[in-house]
Scaffold this motif. Structure first.
Motif: not given
Lengths: 433, 446
Positions: B136-153
């Motif tokens: 992992r790169a150093p923490e950016t402080g950004r937060r992302v929601a990924v909806i759906g844990a299939g291949p795309a997610g």
């Protein structure tokens, strides 16, 4: 049907395929089975002087280079001459020769570089009724450290001296086996002829380390963490051997000296190539070690069919047929102009020709939309690299420009034969007569 | 003990040992020597057509050369840097219509380099070490929601996490993986590979997964988008609905959605999965093939696929068709169901032959019946409850470029988004590309 029988340095054999002096010919059991399989001749594994025999390592003796699917391309060995007692070998040679009178049986020899040693062993060999002797001046490992093998073969004066002793103390045909670990192969061959040799055989193995173990940092084959240079042979060495055979064949000083061709002969075709370059017969080792003695049957049928196709009644029709076409660079025709042509029907669009030409040659292949590859005649120097890297046989060919046409690259009209010796760029050129 | 001849929909038609054998690896993994031989066949083409044919643009000649030179883990990194689900794709990609179809050796001799199996060799070798090759790169402080844990997610989440963002990954099912876990034929992903791959992927760190969350519904997005805590949202919700057959008898007992059948099979002891004696599968895609083949492998006596168009038009590749045929599945082309027949439970399917006129399928009037006690519908899935505020085009979420929707903070990819084939590998590419775009966007904002 073509007659494969040959007489080499006065030694008759039903075909030109001999097993070279090497592990396959170290004992009676092997040699009998080789004859049964069809081998025309055998050079018995090198004998040393009387007394306690040499010893071999007790770890790996061979190292290898592989191609796809572990096809053995090159083999290296650090085995020494026979490690069996002299009298056992002599007894077996005599027995085998008695039972197989129509097959060639030559005995390879390597003893210290003094006349008495050679005189002594020759008497023993004569007693076996063997057909001849081969002087092992080639072995590059182990024995060379003791002043034998290639240590002799690398000094033309020694070759001449020992050969003379052998001819003096024996009535047997004498073949001198040459080492390739030398700058100019013609010199030892000339020395052998001066000494009275009836023939030369070449090449012996090439000094080599096959690989390095990158965990233990030891060369392969490895003996207790250490390795040493061994003799390299097999298909990989064939081009080197072909050149050396041709050099001797076309050298006026050794013209007519029989040559036994050795080095990577694996198929009938390899054998035919050696013979075309002047070898009267061939000796085989690695192919037999890889596939067993039966490979000779393909060599016999293949060479026979080829000779029939060419209308050659005897091997002498083939031997040296290519020698007049081996020349020096300076005599090559500079007005022989070819261009690569790509058969679009056969092309599978891999682009290897393009990568090779674009990255490493003359930027003479266009890659057009749809992965169509075409040759730009204005840049093509006819180097042949595209042909060599193309995976499809005959997809790319070199087409000769007829005399009188204009080479798009140079703008010059293709003319008559002319070579470097008369070329205006050659500072020592002489005007053509 | 039930057997293949037992009537009705029953479980345990075959002994456990037979089931285990039937559902073992479709293709045994290559061993080291086989991999070396297969790798040696690669010509290392210039600007290789296989790379172009790969939706994730894996540098195939390079990874094969890395295998050939005895560095399969380096090969795996080449693969995974483009496709983090390279292990699954090696198993499920229709390589015969992608990289291997483009392989020049296919053109030369009808036998392409075994790219899929080589990819599996490389990725399996790396995954067997348990190591995760990316940091992992150093923490950016950004937060992302990924909806759906299939291949795309999963692909999106991994790439975002790698760039140092915090990812919260939501899925409606009890396990992550999407169709990798619930939708692919079991014999293509044996030994719990789908879950193992997710676990391995998560080793990148920075991803928190929440499973068992209802994802779809018009109000769903509001829950995430309107939370200021999220700097961006990626939708990889797949296609939760299924198309209706719209013929009489569709409600009879024994008529089932093929995706539900497969999902049930993937999550159960095979001996407990009920299947009919006479199974009819309706449809022509991979789901139809997977459902039909697995029915047969579970012990159904007769399995028939009905496809309303011709063989050449069938979305499932010829390779898949032949696989089904080799397992004993009967394929009937140019045939459509006009009625599911039965009293309470299905007893047959009435079928009409078809012809295609001007692209439209019409019945010829000639009909026949196929005996059936189990009908599996595999006629396509639909976007279930498109989130409010997003444009839907052709039944899918409209996107431009790398998955941008009409809403500033929302990206979408995979089967739920318009464009591209509904393949695992396409979903991975879309998830990855959206992640890169999200990353660029978030970092630009400063």
């Amino acid at each position: 049907m073509a007659n494969l029988a040959t007489t080499f340095a006065g030694i008759r054999s039903p075909n030109p395929f001999w097993l070279a002096s090497a592990p396959p010919t170290d004992k009676e059991y092997n040699v009998r089975r080789a004859y049964e399989a069809g081998w025309g001749g055998v050079v018995w594994k090198t004998l040393g002087s009387e007394g306690p025999p040499v010893v071999n390592v007790n770890g790996p003796r061979y190292g290898a280079i592989w191609g796809a699917d572990r096809r053995l391309l090159g083999l290296n060995n650090i085995e020494l001459i026979t490690d069996r007692p002299l009298e056992v070998n002599l007894r077996e040679i005599k027995a085998v020769k008695r039972d197989w009178p129509d097959r060639a049986l030559v005995v390879s020899l390597m003893v210290p570089c003094d006349e008495e040693s050679w005189k002594a062993i020759l008497a023993h060999v004569e007693d076996t009724q063997a057909d001849g002797v081969e002087l092992n001046f080639g072995c590059p490992h182990g024995m060379a450290e003791r002043g034998m093998g290639s240590a002799v073969g690398q000094v033309p004066e020694y070759i001449e001296m020992v050969t003379r002793w052998v001819k003096q103390h024996s009535r047997m045909p004498c073949i001198v086996k040459l080492t390739p670990n030398i700058a100019d192969i013609r010199k030892p061959a000339e020395a052998a002829r001066r000494g009275g040799a009836d023939a030369v055989s070449l090449i012996n193995t090439i000094n080599s380390i096959t690989s390095v173990n990158l965990d233990s940092f030891s060369p392969e084959p490895m003996i207790d963490g250490k390795g040493t240079h061994g003799g390299y042979c097999g298909p990989a060495v064939k081009p080197i051997a072909l050149n050396m055979v041709a050099e001797i064949a076309r050298n006026p000083a050794t013209q007519g000296l029989p040559i036994s061709g050795i080095g990577g002969v694996t198929t009938w075709r390899d054998a035919a190539e050696f013979m075309a370059l002047g070898a009267g017969n061939v000796q085989v080792c690695t192919a037999a070690m890889t596939y067993g003695f039966k490979v000779v049957q393909e060599m016999i049928s293949g060479l026979s069919d080829y000779m029939d196709g060419k209308g050659f009644a005897a091997t002498s029709d083939l031997v040296a047929r290519a020698v007049p076409n081996v020349t020096d660079w300076q005599f090559l025709n500079l007005n022989y102009v070819t261009k690569a042509r790509i058969d679009q029907e056969a092309c599978i669009k891999c682009g290897r020709c393009y990568a090779a030409c674009e990255d490493t040659s003359h930027q003479a292949i266009w890659m057009k939309p749809g992965r169509v590859f075409e040759v730009n005649d204005a840049e093509c120097v006819a180097c042949n690299l595209c042909v060599d890297v193309c995976p499809v046989q005959d997809c790319i060919t070199m087409v000769e420009l007829p005399k009188g046409t204009v080479d798009a690259r140079t703008g010059r009209t293709v003319g008559d034969y002319a070579n470097w010796t008369t070329h205006p760029n050659n500072p020592s050129a002489q005007a053509a007569e | 003990m039930p057997n293949t001849m037992s009537p009705g929909i029953v479980a345990g038609r075959l002994p456990a040992a037979q089931l285990a054998e039937n559902f073992s690896d479709l293709h045994a993994p290559l061993d080291g020597h086989e991999a070396a031989v297969a790798a040696d066949r690669c010509y290392f083409c210039h600007d290789a057509p296989c790379i172009t044919a790969c939706p994730t643009t894996i540098d195939i000649p390079l990874f094969i050369r890395q295998i050939a030179t005895g560095t399969p883990e380096a090969a795996a990194k080449t693969i995974l840097s483009q496709n983090i689900l390279g292990g699954m794709c090696a198993r499920v990609c229709p390589t015969e219509t992608l990289c291997e179809e483009a392989c020049v050796r296919e053109a030369a001799e009808g036998k392409p380099v075994a790219i899929g199996r080589l990819q599996r060799y490389a990725t399996d070798t790396l995954m067997a070490t348990g190591r995760h090759p990316f940091a992992r790169a150093p923490e950016t402080g950004r937060r992302v929601a990924v909806i759906g844990a299939g291949p795309a997610g999963l692909a999106c989440a991994h790439r975002l996490a790698m760039h140092g963002h915090k990812v919260e990954l939501y899925d409606a099912r009890q396990n992550p993986g999407g169709l990798n876990e619930y939708g692919i034929a079991a014999y293509k992903t044996v030994g719990g590979f789908a879950q193992a791959e997710v676990d391995w992927l998560m080793k990148i760190g920075g991803i928190v997964a929440y499973c068992g969350f209802p994802l779809t519904g018009p109000d769903m997005l509001a829950d995430y988008v309107n939370q200021p805590a999220y700097d961006a949202v990626f939708l990889g919700i797949g296609l939760g609905g299924v198309n209706a057959l719209k013929v009489p008898g569709e409600d009879l007992e024994g008529v089932q959605d093929a995706v539900r059948f497969i999902a049930g099979l993937r999550q159960s002891d095979l001996a407990q999965v009920p299947v009919g004696r006479n199974v009819v599968v309706i449809g022509g895609g991979m789901t139809a093939i997977d459902a039909a083949v697995q029915s047969k492998l579970l012990g159904a006596e007769n399995v028939t696929i009905l496809y309303r168009r011709s063989r050449d038009e069938m979305p499932a590749s010829r390779y898949e068709q032949d696989l089904a045929a080799s397992k004993g599945v009967r394929l009937i082309f140019n045939a459509m169901p006009v009625e599911i027949v039965g009293q309470g439970a299905v007893s047959a399917v009435r079928v009409e032959y078809t012809r295609t006129e001007g692209g439209r399928v019409t019945g010829t009037g000639e009909t026949f019946e196929v005996v059936a006690d189990h009908v599996l519908k595999a006629i396509g899935q639909t976007l279930d409850g498109a989130p409010a505020g997003l444009e839907v085009i052709g039944g899918k979420i409209a996107v431009t470029g790398p998955g941008r929707t009409g809403m500033a903070k929302v990206w979408a990819g995979g089967d739920c988004a318009a464009g591209g084939d509904d393949l695992t590998v396409t979903a991975v590419a879309q998830g990855r590309d959206a992640a890169e775009d999200i990353h660029a966007t978030l970092m630009q904002r400063g």
